[in-house]
Write an enzyme that holds these catalytic residues in place. Sequence first.
Site, PDB file in Angstrom:
ATOM      1  N   THR A 163      17.038  52.536  84.364  1.00  0.00           N
ATOM      2  CA  THR A 163      16.713  51.695  85.502  1.00  0.00           C
ATOM      3  C   THR A 163      16.041  52.596  86.533  1.00  0.00           C
ATOM      4  OG1 THR A 163      18.718  50.407  85.084  1.00  0.00           O
ATOM      5  CG2 THR A 163      17.752  50.152  87.244  1.00  0.00           C
ATOM      6  N   THR A 212      22.660  52.425  87.885  1.00  0.00           N
ATOM      7  CA  THR A 212      21.879  52.496  86.657  1.00  0.00           C
ATOM      8  C   THR A 212      22.806  52.855  85.507  1.00  0.00           C
ATOM      9  OG1 THR A 212      20.159  53.746  85.483  1.00  0.00           O
ATOM     10  CG2 THR A 212      21.285  54.886  87.273  1.00  0.00           C
TER      11      THR A 212
END
Length: 283
Positions: A163, A212
């Site tokens: 991410t 993330t």
Amino acid sequence: MHVIVHGGAGSVPEQPTDRHETLSEASTVASDAATPTEAVRAAVRPLERAPSFNAGVGGAVQSDGVVRTDAGLMTADGTAGAACSMPGVAHAVDVAHAVATETPHLLVAGQQAVDLAATCGIDTGVDLWTDGTRRRWEGADPPAQLGEAHLQWVRDRFGGHDTVGAVATDGDRLAAATSTAGRWFALAGRVGDVPQLGAGFYADENGGASATGEGEAIARFGLARRAVELLDTYGPRQAADEAIDEFAEATGGRAGVIVMDQAGHAGSEFNTQAMQTARAGPD
């Protein structure tokens, strides 16, 4: 403007130096923005265009052969927006911003989110494939029809966790944003933590965070919100460390998080092999 940006928590990247240069450039550009909201958008957009990150161009492919993007954005005053499951949209962070500022909603999904992007002047119909992602997909050979064989293929192959995100503050206002193309070989239409407020992104009067990693575990735990909550007790570095420890103990999952308080102090932590970050702003 104080800015911290991350490029995702996961395995050691193939070109770490090039990726870190991109992150550093993104944070430097973002530090010149007029507001924290513009700063996090300015930090995330280059990463959505860079194929070496899993957001936008070069993003993960779902089980029907489509790259779909998600993003979320929130400011310390509670303004928030998210968008998910968007084919052909590289700059998902801009769609999340449009949801926050142009609609009364928190989350818009699928083709309707793509339509909103087009209405707001955000590019749609973008080719998100790269040669590398195409080669990886062509070697995957998924069963064409949704059924038990297709679901077993997803269970066997689903993985990866990467991410991009940023947090920024000018000492008064603060914003956090996260953007992704999800995880490889997910069931078509799967949505992870990134557009879920409190999971992939969160901000309040204490600070902001971008998470993330393994999205399902992050969403169950509420990692970004927990990291910000810990600013009541700790500084950002220890808050990030404590949040990852609590997350790992509760879920057994792998993740990373960046945290910044209203004063611009920042921290990051991860329990994956690697997570690259960059910072910019006043000393």
